[in-house]
Design an enzyme around this catalytic site. Sequence first.
Site, mmCIF file in Angstrom:
data_model
loop_
_atom_site.group_PDB
_atom_site.id
_atom_site.type_symbol
_atom_site.label_atom_id
_atom_site.label_comp_id
_atom_site.label_asym_id
_atom_site.label_seq_id
_atom_site.Cartn_x
_atom_site.Cartn_y
_atom_site.Cartn_z
ATOM 1 C CG HIS A 1 -2.010 -0.989 1.208
ATOM 2 N ND1 HIS A 1 -2.823 -1.196 0.119
ATOM 3 C CD2 HIS A 1 -2.424 -1.873 2.165
ATOM 4 C CE1 HIS A 1 -3.685 -2.173 0.393
ATOM 5 N NE2 HIS A 1 -3.459 -2.592 1.626
ATOM 6 C CG HIS B 1 -6.889 -4.961 1.994
ATOM 7 N ND1 HIS B 1 -6.251 -5.714 2.960
ATOM 8 C CD2 HIS B 1 -8.126 -4.698 2.477
ATOM 9 C CE1 HIS B 1 -7.070 -5.881 3.989
ATOM 10 N NE2 HIS B 1 -8.211 -5.280 3.716
ATOM 11 C CG ASP C 1 -5.327 -9.574 3.624
ATOM 12 O OD1 ASP C 1 -5.065 -10.172 2.562
ATOM 13 O OD2 ASP C 1 -4.909 -8.422 3.851
#
Length: 367
Positions: free
Chosen positions: A141, A180, A266
């Site tokens: 990220h 994500h 995740d």
Amino acid sequence: MAKKIGFVWHERYMWHMTGFAAGSMPAGGYLEPDIHIENPAAKRRMRNLLDVTGVLDHLTTIKPRAATEEEALRIHTAPYLARVKEMSALGFGDGGELAPIGKDSWEIALLSAGGCIEAADKVWTRELDQAYALVRPPGHHAERDRGRGFCLLANVPIAIEHLRHTYRARRIATVDWDVHHGNGTQWIFYDDPGVLSISLHQDRNYPRESGGIDERGAGDGFGANINIPLPPGSGHGAYVAAFDRVVLPALARYKPEMIIVPSGFDGCAMDPLGRQMLVTDTYREMTQRLVKAADELCGGRLMFSHEGGYSPAYAPWCGLAVMETLAELPATPDPFAHFHSMGGQELQPWQADVLEKVAALIPEIPA
């Protein structure tokens, strides 16, 4: 002949302090403090599981080193790195957005990026066949001028720039299966045809403003960015189909010299920050497909860099599935299999619609 699989680990990674929080939100007001959701537990338990199952005995230890500031500056701006260093010396701060910094986080982040550099280097030079860097803090990220989503330094982009600077690597592909969106890798290489960025992620989870199908790159890099935003609840069938219909054809068209996987767990069925239903067999099958693709396209060069995964109970088992697959070892039975035998894992029409739209873009990948 057995493959040589490298493994990066350092206890220092576990000493990156994210402090107290309510989940991932800073504590205070009516938010009662608790341990931050990005803490060492899942990562340390993955390493321990590799140890007690004997898998660690089949891996070659890669000793990490700290990345230099010069290496970090190939990706990040000098003012941003100065802020991280200053906050780390103070012992507290935020690198940008939900990217907590504690005492010595600067040094540990450099060690994390350097661990990825060492893994990539040894795979590129064929000292090792493949490698997994179990590093922390994560990196996918982090953007050029700020940290985001628990990430301080962009570990994979820094490793890619090392390969380009040292070995004149020309075509690197990343396949990010964290739940994500891999926004950092995307935006860092958005106009760069030398990096194919593929991200499979839960649609509009984090960051909500990025990860759409229409984000395809810019300039000379147009077509070299592929997003696969899968609906919440997508499970094993959708992810395997995404590999067969999009990821593998995209890699075949691009013909990379190396494949790097920002590897988050995740997406697993027990994760508190994702709403997908992936199980150990999902990660095993995705890894099998990537190994085969790497063997066919780039002489087996394949490296993994650890990202998210916040279920201390189940994320380590997903990591074990990846490592057993790489090391060509028998699968250890999943102790949670009875819990996940809930059905609903077949590819659904609305998931197939997403894959069809993304697959239509493959011919525009720079060949």
